[in-house]
Design a protein around this motif. Structure first.
Motif, PDB file in Angstrom:
ATOM      1  N   TYR A  12       0.835  -1.203   0.000  1.00  0.00           N
ATOM      2  CA  TYR A  12       0.000   0.000   0.000  1.00  0.00           C
ATOM      3  C   TYR A  12       0.871   1.255   0.000  1.00  0.00           C
ATOM      4  O   TYR A  12       2.049   1.207   0.362  1.00  0.00           O
ATOM      5  N   ASN A  26     -11.947   7.974 -11.436  1.00  0.00           N
ATOM      6  CA  ASN A  26     -10.821   7.879 -12.375  1.00  0.00           C
ATOM      7  C   ASN A  26     -10.451   9.226 -12.988  1.00  0.00           C
ATOM      8  O   ASN A  26     -10.080   9.317 -14.161  1.00  0.00           O
ATOM      9  N   TYR A  69       0.396   3.003  -7.877  1.00  0.00           N
ATOM     10  CA  TYR A  69      -0.441   1.942  -7.314  1.00  0.00           C
ATOM     11  C   TYR A  69      -1.717   1.778  -8.134  1.00  0.00           C
ATOM     12  O   TYR A  69      -2.151   2.691  -8.836  1.00  0.00           O
ATOM     13  N   SER A  70      -2.319   0.612  -8.022  1.00  0.00           N
ATOM     14  CA  SER A  70      -3.531   0.326  -8.780  1.00  0.00           C
ATOM     15  C   SER A  70      -4.696   1.174  -8.275  1.00  0.00           C
ATOM     16  O   SER A  70      -4.672   1.700  -7.153  1.00  0.00           O
ATOM     17  N   HIS A  71      -5.712   1.265  -9.113  1.00  0.00           N
ATOM     18  CA  HIS A  71      -6.892   2.053  -8.760  1.00  0.00           C
ATOM     19  C   HIS A  71      -7.545   1.537  -7.486  1.00  0.00           C
ATOM     20  O   HIS A  71      -7.936   2.322  -6.604  1.00  0.00           O
ATOM     21  N   SER A  72      -7.670   0.234  -7.353  1.00  0.00           N
ATOM     22  CA  SER A  72      -8.341  -0.334  -6.178  1.00  0.00           C
ATOM     23  C   SER A  72      -7.558  -0.057  -4.898  1.00  0.00           C
ATOM     24  O   SER A  72      -8.146   0.252  -3.852  1.00  0.00           O
ATOM     25  N   VAL A  73      -6.234  -0.141  -4.981  1.00  0.00           N
ATOM     26  CA  VAL A  73      -5.400   0.136  -3.804  1.00  0.00           C
ATOM     27  C   VAL A  73      -5.494   1.611  -3.421  1.00  0.00           C
ATOM     28  O   VAL A  73      -5.618   1.950  -2.238  1.00  0.00           O
TER      29      VAL A  73
END
Length: 267
Positions: free
Chosen positions: A59, A264, A157-161
């Motif tokens: 994270y 987004n 980092y990814s969108h979900s993270v």
């Protein structure tokens, strides 16, 4: 002397540290220490606890700083409650915090807080080039500073993270932690340097800005955009002014950031 008498005497014996902290006047060295030591502890908590933890779970460092702030500021709030228990015989902030008598009518309070929020928000954005100047010329050596921007702790980092991070941090960095800071710095510490007169809010602002050891390049702009809050608290004797300004700006920023990531809108 009986055991009962000894126990009673021990229970009512003043706690030296508590009495010193609860005194109506703090010495300048004590006040400086009480302002700055928490900042140093936050950096230490980040480097030795929070950063390794968030790295291990994949994270962003942004969550690490929120954790580090919680690890230090929550105990500070508990200490304030402990001091209240010593003073009042129960968990209470009465007599521990000042500027809490709510002298301003609600309408006047709102009318003053809204311009404060605008001042802090607009100036914080407008002074960003100054922050960049200080970072690029003096603070690039700091290992956890990234590129010195507000988003440096969220990059890569990814969108979900990112969304999970912001949802977790919103009630913390957006509301609870700034509130604790105001209770501690403006409600507890600033009244105890009131003997400095008009210099009290100046010193409070400067030391509060220095306390942010994790972003020293923002010191100058933070003094500028934050000063009206402590000054009005000192002048009007109402801590809700700086709470409204500080928590208002951080909650708006955290909410806007969370929504932007959810939709987004952040590249």
């Amino acid at each position: 002397m009986s055991t009962t008498e000894t126990t009673t005497r021990d229970a009512t014996r003043p706690n030296g540290i508590a009495e010193r902290l609860l005194g109506e006047r703090h010495s300048l060295p004590l006040s400086i220490a009480l302002h700055l030591v928490p900042g140093a502890l936050i950096v230490a908590a980040y480097l030795f606890i929070a950063e390794p933890f968030v790295s291990a779970i994949g994270y962003p460092a942004f969550l690490g700083w929120a954790i580090a702030l919680c690890l230090i500021l929550v105990p500070i709030q508990l200490v304030l409650l402990w001091l209240g228990r010593i003073r009042n015989g129960k968990l209470s902030l009465r007599g521990v915090l000042h500027y809490t008598d709510k002298p301003l009518p609600r309408g006047k309070l709102v009318a003053m807080v809204i311009p404060l929020i605008l001042w802090m928000g607009v100036l914080g954005f407008a002074l960003a080039p100054i922050d960049s100047f200080f970072f690029e010329n003096f603070f690039t050596w700091i290992p956890f500073a990234g590129d010195g921007s507000a988003t440096t702790y969220l990059n890569g980092y990814s969108h979900s993270v990112l969304l999970t991070t912001m949802v977790i941090c919103l009630p913390l960095t957006g509301i609870a932690l700034p509130l604790i800071e105001e209770l501690y710095f403006r409600g507890f510490l600033m009244p105890r340097i009131a003997h400095l007169g008009g210099w009290a809010p100046v010193l409070s602002t400067v030391l509060f800005s220095l306390y942010h050891f994790w972003s020293p390049w923002v010191f100058v702009s933070r003094v500028i955009f934050f000063f009206p809050g402590p000054w009005l608290v000192w002048k009007k004797k109402d801590i809700r002014l700086s709470i409204g300004m500080h928590v208002g700006v951080t909650s708006i920023a955290a909410t806007a950031g969370t929504i932007a990531i959810a939709l987004n809108l952040v590249p």
